[in-house]
Design a protein around this motif. Structure first.
Motif, PDB file in Angstrom:
ATOM      1  N   PRO A 183      22.975  -0.521   2.811  1.00  0.00           N
ATOM      2  CA  PRO A 183      24.176   0.278   3.087  1.00  0.00           C
ATOM      3  C   PRO A 183      24.611   1.048   1.845  1.00  0.00           C
ATOM      4  O   PRO A 183      24.441   0.580   0.709  1.00  0.00           O
ATOM      5  CB  PRO A 183      25.218  -0.778   3.482  1.00  0.00           C
ATOM      6  N   LEU A 184      25.180   2.235   2.065  1.00  0.00           N
ATOM      7  CA  LEU A 184      25.652   3.081   0.965  1.00  0.00           C
ATOM      8  C   LEU A 184      27.124   3.402   1.184  1.00  0.00           C
ATOM      9  O   LEU A 184      27.543   3.729   2.301  1.00  0.00           O
ATOM     10  CB  LEU A 184      24.844   4.376   0.894  1.00  0.00           C
ATOM     11  N   GLN A 185      27.897   3.314   0.107  1.00  0.00           N
ATOM     12  CA  GLN A 185      29.293   3.689   0.169  1.00  0.00           C
ATOM     13  C   GLN A 185      29.425   5.178  -0.134  1.00  0.00           C
ATOM     14  O   GLN A 185      28.963   5.648  -1.175  1.00  0.00           O
ATOM     15  CB  GLN A 185      30.111   2.876  -0.837  1.00  0.00           C
ATOM     16  N   ILE A 186      30.043   5.905   0.776  1.00  0.00           N
ATOM     17  CA  ILE A 186      30.262   7.344   0.620  1.00  0.00           C
ATOM     18  C   ILE A 186      31.723   7.578   0.278  1.00  0.00           C
ATOM     19  O   ILE A 186      32.618   7.160   1.010  1.00  0.00           O
ATOM     20  CB  ILE A 186      29.882   8.103   1.896  1.00  0.00           C
ATOM     21  N   ARG A 187      31.960   8.239  -0.854  1.00  0.00           N
ATOM     22  CA  ARG A 187      33.326   8.556  -1.281  1.00  0.00           C
ATOM     23  C   ARG A 187      33.556  10.052  -1.175  1.00  0.00           C
ATOM     24  O   ARG A 187      32.769  10.858  -1.695  1.00  0.00           O
ATOM     25  CB  ARG A 187      33.574   8.096  -2.709  1.00  0.00           C
ATOM     26  N   THR A 188      34.618  10.425  -0.500  1.00  0.00           N
ATOM     27  CA  THR A 188      34.970  11.830  -0.334  1.00  0.00           C
ATOM     28  C   THR A 188      36.480  11.942  -0.401  1.00  0.00           C
ATOM     29  O   THR A 188      37.167  10.989  -0.811  1.00  0.00           O
ATOM     30  CB  THR A 188      34.419  12.376   0.999  1.00  0.00           C
ATOM     31  N   THR A 189      37.044  13.086  -0.017  1.00  0.00           N
ATOM     32  CA  THR A 189      38.496  13.248  -0.002  1.00  0.00           C
ATOM     33  C   THR A 189      38.950  13.758   1.355  1.00  0.00           C
ATOM     34  O   THR A 189      38.287  14.575   1.997  1.00  0.00           O
ATOM     35  CB  THR A 189      38.962  14.240  -1.084  1.00  0.00           C
ATOM     36  N   ASP A 190      40.071  13.245   1.799  1.00  0.00           N
ATOM     37  CA  ASP A 190      40.823  13.716   2.967  1.00  0.00           C
ATOM     38  C   ASP A 190      40.208  13.359   4.322  1.00  0.00           C
ATOM     39  O   ASP A 190      40.922  12.961   5.232  1.00  0.00           O
ATOM     40  CB  ASP A 190      41.069  15.229   2.897  1.00  0.00           C
ATOM     41  N   LEU A 191      38.902  13.517   4.490  1.00  0.00           N
ATOM     42  CA  LEU A 191      38.287  13.226   5.781  1.00  0.00           C
ATOM     43  C   LEU A 191      36.835  12.826   5.558  1.00  0.00           C
ATOM     44  O   LEU A 191      36.068  13.559   4.923  1.00  0.00           O
ATOM     45  CB  LEU A 191      38.367  14.460   6.698  1.00  0.00           C
ATOM     46  N   TRP A 192      36.464  11.687   6.086  1.00  0.00           N
ATOM     47  CA  TRP A 192      35.129  11.127   5.847  1.00  0.00           C
ATOM     48  C   TRP A 192      34.136  11.646   6.882  1.00  0.00           C
ATOM     49  O   TRP A 192      34.501  11.778   8.057  1.00  0.00           O
ATOM     50  CB  TRP A 192      35.232   9.599   5.927  1.00  0.00           C
ATOM     51  N   PRO A 193      32.869  11.981   6.534  1.00  0.00           N
ATOM     52  CA  PRO A 193      32.267  11.828   5.203  1.00  0.00           C
ATOM     53  C   PRO A 193      32.194  13.125   4.399  1.00  0.00           C
ATOM     54  O   PRO A 193      31.900  13.092   3.217  1.00  0.00           O
ATOM     55  CB  PRO A 193      30.863  11.357   5.553  1.00  0.00           C
ATOM     56  N   PHE A 194      32.412  14.296   5.056  1.00  0.00           N
ATOM     57  CA  PHE A 194      32.169  15.580   4.385  1.00  0.00           C
ATOM     58  C   PHE A 194      33.419  16.223   3.808  1.00  0.00           C
ATOM     59  O   PHE A 194      33.337  17.327   3.259  1.00  0.00           O
ATOM     60  CB  PHE A 194      31.516  16.565   5.367  1.00  0.00           C
ATOM     61  N   GLY A 195      34.568  15.568   3.942  1.00  0.00           N
ATOM     62  CA  GLY A 195      35.792  16.197   3.476  1.00  0.00           C
ATOM     63  C   GLY A 195      36.123  17.410   4.331  1.00  0.00           C
ATOM     64  O   GLY A 195      36.069  17.359   5.554  1.00  0.00           O
ATOM     65  N   TRP A 245      32.228  20.441  -8.696  1.00  0.00           N
ATOM     66  CA  TRP A 245      33.131  19.971  -7.656  1.00  0.00           C
ATOM     67  C   TRP A 245      32.624  20.330  -6.266  1.00  0.00           C
ATOM     68  O   TRP A 245      33.143  19.844  -5.272  1.00  0.00           O
ATOM     69  CB  TRP A 245      34.509  20.579  -7.868  1.00  0.00           C
ATOM     70  N   GLN A 246      31.609  21.170  -6.168  1.00  0.00           N
ATOM     71  CA  GLN A 246      31.160  21.644  -4.864  1.00  0.00           C
ATOM     72  C   GLN A 246      30.257  20.645  -4.127  1.00  0.00           C
ATOM     73  O   GLN A 246      29.885  20.890  -3.001  1.00  0.00           O
ATOM     74  CB  GLN A 246      30.430  22.979  -5.017  1.00  0.00           C
ATOM     75  N   TYR A 247      29.881  19.545  -4.756  1.00  0.00           N
ATOM     76  CA  TYR A 247      29.021  18.596  -4.065  1.00  0.00           C
ATOM     77  C   TYR A 247      29.709  18.094  -2.801  1.00  0.00           C
ATOM     78  O   TYR A 247      30.938  18.007  -2.719  1.00  0.00           O
ATOM     79  CB  TYR A 247      28.652  17.435  -4.993  1.00  0.00           C
ATOM     80  N   LEU A 248      28.920  17.722  -1.791  1.00  0.00           N
ATOM     81  CA  LEU A 248      29.493  17.301  -0.518  1.00  0.00           C
ATOM     82  C   LEU A 248      30.273  16.000  -0.645  1.00  0.00           C
ATOM     83  O   LEU A 248      31.368  15.865  -0.111  1.00  0.00           O
ATOM     84  CB  LEU A 248      28.383  17.144   0.533  1.00  0.00           C
ATOM     85  N   PHE A 249      29.674  15.024  -1.324  1.00  0.00           N
ATOM     86  CA  PHE A 249      30.362  13.758  -1.555  1.00  0.00           C
ATOM     87  C   PHE A 249      29.635  12.993  -2.651  1.00  0.00           C
ATOM     88  O   PHE A 249      28.584  13.415  -3.137  1.00  0.00           O
ATOM     89  CB  PHE A 249      30.448  12.913  -0.272  1.00  0.00           C
ATOM     90  N   LYS A 250      30.204  11.853  -3.044  1.00  0.00           N
ATOM     91  CA  LYS A 250      29.549  10.939  -3.968  1.00  0.00           C
ATOM     92  C   LYS A 250      29.187   9.660  -3.218  1.00  0.00           C
ATOM     93  O   LYS A 250      29.825   9.311  -2.226  1.00  0.00           O
ATOM     94  CB  LYS A 250      30.453  10.625  -5.155  1.00  0.00           C
ATOM     95  N   TYR A 251      28.189   8.964  -3.717  1.00  0.00           N
ATOM     96  CA  TYR A 251      27.782   7.725  -3.058  1.00  0.00           C
ATOM     97  C   TYR A 251      27.284   6.718  -4.084  1.00  0.00           C
ATOM     98  O   TYR A 251      26.953   7.055  -5.222  1.00  0.00           O
ATOM     99  CB  TYR A 251      26.667   8.008  -2.034  1.00  0.00           C
ATOM    100  N   ARG A 252      27.228   5.468  -3.649  1.00  0.00           N
ATOM    101  CA  ARG A 252      26.656   4.413  -4.478  1.00  0.00           C
ATOM    102  C   ARG A 252      26.196   3.288  -3.554  1.00  0.00           C
ATOM    103  O   ARG A 252      26.690   3.156  -2.423  1.00  0.00           O
ATOM    104  CB  ARG A 252      27.672   3.877  -5.476  1.00  0.00           C
ATOM    105  N   PRO A 253      25.239   2.480  -4.001  1.00  0.00           N
ATOM    106  CA  PRO A 253      24.883   1.284  -3.235  1.00  0.00           C
ATOM    107  C   PRO A 253      26.119   0.407  -3.051  1.00  0.00           C
ATOM    108  O   PRO A 253      27.032   0.414  -3.891  1.00  0.00           O
ATOM    109  CB  PRO A 253      23.829   0.601  -4.107  1.00  0.00           C
ATOM    110  N   LYS A 254      26.168  -0.340  -1.969  1.00  0.00           N
ATOM    111  CA  LYS A 254      27.370  -1.092  -1.627  1.00  0.00           C
ATOM    112  C   LYS A 254      27.829  -1.994  -2.757  1.00  0.00           C
ATOM    113  O   LYS A 254      29.031  -2.185  -2.980  1.00  0.00           O
ATOM    114  CB  LYS A 254      27.122  -1.916  -0.362  1.00  0.00           C
ATOM    115  N   ASN A 255      26.911  -2.572  -3.497  1.00  0.00           N
ATOM    116  CA  ASN A 255      27.265  -3.451  -4.608  1.00  0.00           C
ATOM    117  C   ASN A 255      27.002  -2.799  -5.969  1.00  0.00           C
ATOM    118  O   ASN A 255      26.922  -3.496  -6.985  1.00  0.00           O
ATOM    119  CB  ASN A 255      26.481  -4.769  -4.510  1.00  0.00           C
ATOM    120  N   GLY A 256      26.865  -1.476  -5.986  1.00  0.00           N
ATOM    121  CA  GLY A 256      26.571  -0.767  -7.220  1.00  0.00           C
ATOM    122  C   GLY A 256      27.812  -0.410  -8.002  1.00  0.00           C
ATOM    123  O   GLY A 256      28.950  -0.523  -7.513  1.00  0.00           O
TER     124      GLY A 256
END
Length: 223
Positions: free
Chosen positions: A70-82, A189-200
């Protein structure tokens, strides 16, 4: 002679209309996609390629976690693409705002478009959720002709209103299985989102290339 006169009248009429409506009559190319080395696959389709103020197209984005964890996706305002847009490339200015019914479901996004008048308010609220392998998600967006201002090639990216004060994404070095920090370019800042492994511990910026080419639609009939 009557047929030629009629065709001539139609042509003259259409030319007159082009001066008024040409700005809202466009043809879009099929999305061109370049995947990245990240553990994601993104696909994009358009419901139609001729876009007008009264006949918008639907952009469908599908995102899949192609890794094994699983991967955690971090974005802003609305998941996953903002709140994504199609932005002009290089030093060219211009954005095509993508609209979605989901914007009405959150207080983080307030977008109002009436003719040439538009207003937008984004809260920049961080949102993190997990995407599991083999569980693709799909989001739909509307592309309207009155939100297109010029021809050219556009790439999917985050809205220009989302400019975090400091972002230092990292790039994964697949050969050594290490991460290498790099200085953020001005448009990072234009990237779609950031991500990391669930325990990363480290977030990675995800920016695939999803581009379309916009051209003015001819209003003249084929004779």
């Amino acid at each position: 002679m009557k047929r030629r006169t009629l065709l001539g009248a139609i042509g003259a009429s259409m030319l007159g209309m082009a001066g008024c409506l040409g700005q809202n009559e466009y043809t879009l190319s099929e999305p061109d996609i370049e995947q990245t080395d990240d553990p994601f696959r993104i696909d994009a389709t358009l419901s139609n390629r001729d876009v007008t103020i009264d006949g918008p197209a639907t952009l469908t984005l599908t995102l899949e976690n192609t890794g094994e964890t699983p991967l955690q996706i971090r974005t802003t305002d609305l998941w996953p693409f903002g709140v994504p847009v199609f932005g002009r490339q290089g030093d060219q200015y211009g954005e095509i705002q993508l609209l979605s019914d989901r914007y009405d479901e959150t207080d983080n996004v307030d977008i109002s478009v009436t003719g040439w008048s538009r207003s937008m308010s984004l809260q920049g609220q961080p949102i993190t959720q997990t995407l599991s392998p083999g569980d693709p998600l799909t989001r739909e967006y509307t592309v309207r002709g009155d939100l297109i201002t010029t021809e050219g090639t556009y790439q999917l990216q985050q809205n220009s209103m989302r400019r975090p004060p400091s972002v230092t994404p990292t790039q994964r070095n697949n050969s050594s299985n290490k991460t290498v920090k790099r200085r953020s370019p001005p448009d990072d800042w234009q990237y779609l989102f950031k991500y990391r492994p669930k325990n990363g511990d480290t977030y990675y910026a995800y920016q695939p290339t999803v581009s379309i080419t916009v051209s003015t639609k001819s209003l003249l009939p084929d004779l």
